[in-house]
Design a protein around this motif. Sequence first.
Motif, PDB file in Angstrom:
ATOM      1  N   UNK A  58       0.852  -1.192   0.000  1.00  0.00           N
ATOM      2  CA  UNK A  58       0.000   0.000   0.000  1.00  0.00           C
ATOM      3  C   UNK A  58       0.883   1.235   0.000  1.00  0.00           C
ATOM      4  N   UNK A  59       0.668   2.112  -0.991  1.00  0.00           N
ATOM      5  CA  UNK A  59       1.364   3.385  -1.081  1.00  0.00           C
ATOM      6  C   UNK A  59       0.485   4.478  -0.486  1.00  0.00           C
ATOM      7  N   UNK A  64       0.647  13.892  -4.891  1.00  0.00           N
ATOM      8  CA  UNK A  64       0.822  15.066  -4.061  1.00  0.00           C
ATOM      9  C   UNK A  64       0.372  14.887  -2.631  1.00  0.00           C
ATOM     10  N   UNK A  65       0.320  13.649  -2.141  1.00  0.00           N
ATOM     11  CA  UNK A  65      -0.067  13.396  -0.760  1.00  0.00           C
ATOM     12  C   UNK A  65      -1.547  13.249  -0.530  1.00  0.00           C
ATOM     13  N   UNK A  66      -2.334  13.243  -1.607  1.00  0.00           N
ATOM     14  CA  UNK A  66      -3.788  13.272  -1.471  1.00  0.00           C
ATOM     15  C   UNK A  66      -4.442  11.898  -1.492  1.00  0.00           C
ATOM     16  N   UNK A  67      -3.745  10.872  -1.974  1.00  0.00           N
ATOM     17  CA  UNK A  67      -4.393   9.573  -2.168  1.00  0.00           C
ATOM     18  C   UNK A  67      -3.477   8.436  -1.753  1.00  0.00           C
ATOM     19  N   UNK A  68      -4.067   7.246  -1.695  1.00  0.00           N
ATOM     20  CA  UNK A  68      -3.327   6.016  -1.465  1.00  0.00           C
ATOM     21  C   UNK A  68      -3.616   5.056  -2.610  1.00  0.00           C
ATOM     22  N   UNK A  76      -6.256  -3.872  -7.780  1.00  0.00           N
ATOM     23  CA  UNK A  76      -5.570  -2.615  -7.553  1.00  0.00           C
ATOM     24  C   UNK A  76      -6.636  -1.583  -7.189  1.00  0.00           C
ATOM     25  N   UNK A  77      -6.363  -0.748  -6.193  1.00  0.00           N
ATOM     26  CA  UNK A  77      -7.318   0.303  -5.833  1.00  0.00           C
ATOM     27  C   UNK A  77      -6.601   1.639  -5.666  1.00  0.00           C
ATOM     28  N   UNK A  78      -7.327   2.715  -5.973  1.00  0.00           N
ATOM     29  CA  UNK A  78      -6.926   4.083  -5.651  1.00  0.00           C
ATOM     30  C   UNK A  78      -7.931   4.586  -4.623  1.00  0.00           C
ATOM     31  N   UNK A  79      -7.438   5.126  -3.521  1.00  0.00           N
ATOM     32  CA  UNK A  79      -8.308   5.479  -2.410  1.00  0.00           C
ATOM     33  C   UNK A  79      -8.002   6.880  -1.888  1.00  0.00           C
ATOM     34  N   UNK A  80      -8.978   7.480  -1.242  1.00  0.00           N
ATOM     35  CA  UNK A  80      -8.717   8.661  -0.439  1.00  0.00           C
ATOM     36  C   UNK A  80      -7.944   8.228   0.806  1.00  0.00           C
ATOM     37  N   UNK A  83      -9.624   5.978   3.239  1.00  0.00           N
ATOM     38  CA  UNK A  83      -9.960   4.618   2.840  1.00  0.00           C
ATOM     39  C   UNK A  83     -11.063   4.500   1.808  1.00  0.00           C
ATOM     40  N   UNK A  84     -11.731   5.594   1.457  1.00  0.00           N
ATOM     41  CA  UNK A  84     -12.788   5.533   0.442  1.00  0.00           C
ATOM     42  C   UNK A  84     -12.183   5.165  -0.910  1.00  0.00           C
ATOM     43  N   UNK A  85     -12.708   4.115  -1.552  1.00  0.00           N
ATOM     44  CA  UNK A  85     -12.188   3.644  -2.832  1.00  0.00           C
ATOM     45  C   UNK A  85     -12.714   4.530  -3.963  1.00  0.00           C
ATOM     46  N   UNK A  86     -11.778   5.072  -4.743  1.00  0.00           N
ATOM     47  CA  UNK A  86     -12.135   5.935  -5.867  1.00  0.00           C
ATOM     48  C   UNK A  86     -12.102   5.186  -7.192  1.00  0.00           C
ATOM     49  N   UNK A  87     -11.142   4.280  -7.360  1.00  0.00           N
ATOM     50  CA  UNK A  87     -11.015   3.478  -8.576  1.00  0.00           C
ATOM     51  C   UNK A  87     -10.535   2.089  -8.191  1.00  0.00           C
TER      52      UNK A  87
END
Length: 235
Positions: A58-59, A64-68, A76-80, A83-87
């Motif tokens: 997990x990154x 810019x520090x806004x997401x994980x 694979x997930x992109x999250x706030x 922990x909210x999953x965006x993609x």
Amino acid sequence: MALLDDVIDASGGMARWNSLSRFTLHLSIGGTLFANAGHAREFKDVTAEGSTRTQSLRFTGITGGERSGSFHPDAITIEKLDGEVLQSWSNPGPAFADIGQPELADELQLVFFCGVAIWSCLTIPFLLAHPEVVTEELSPHQEGAEIWRRLRAQFPDQLITLASEQIFYFDQSGLQRRTDHELFGMKVAHASWAHDSFGGIVVPTLRRIQTVQADGTVIAKPVLMDVEIFDAVFE
């Protein structure tokens, strides 16, 4: 002693590795694979938390520090940061293999590529002792005034890697210095150096991926991927 035994001992030993379950890194990742797709700053000054026993990473702090971004073999997930999953991207391995071009078009592909690359960087050479990884020592390689020993590894399908077959080079101290394999239809070499010990595990803190000519000569530019590890903690 066999080459694999030598290099595992040089990196901290299997007993120490087997006592660990996770790692945390502070690192930056860049290179033309990122810049050419408009993501030059996506993985600057980030934290990576991973498992030593399963493919999981997990990154935190990307874009810019806004997401994980989380890497697992099946998703694979992109999250706030909360922990909210965006993609999300299910079963990414087969789809990634079909990209066929040296460009990472979106954040999901970036997380997959970085997840595989960084997890492999932290678990090699111990991963080479996995019972389903087939290894073979090759003839030595002359690198300037040094002789580097080489090991070919064939990885099983259940391990997600950037290439199923890779050739690893180890210096006279038993430390990993180069890895060759196919990527996006090209032959590439991962150079690794500036090794440091973190909790008894020796890690290359600098790593660079470049293309390789047919005769094995590494081409200086472009640098496809550049990794700098500032700190590492193993637990």
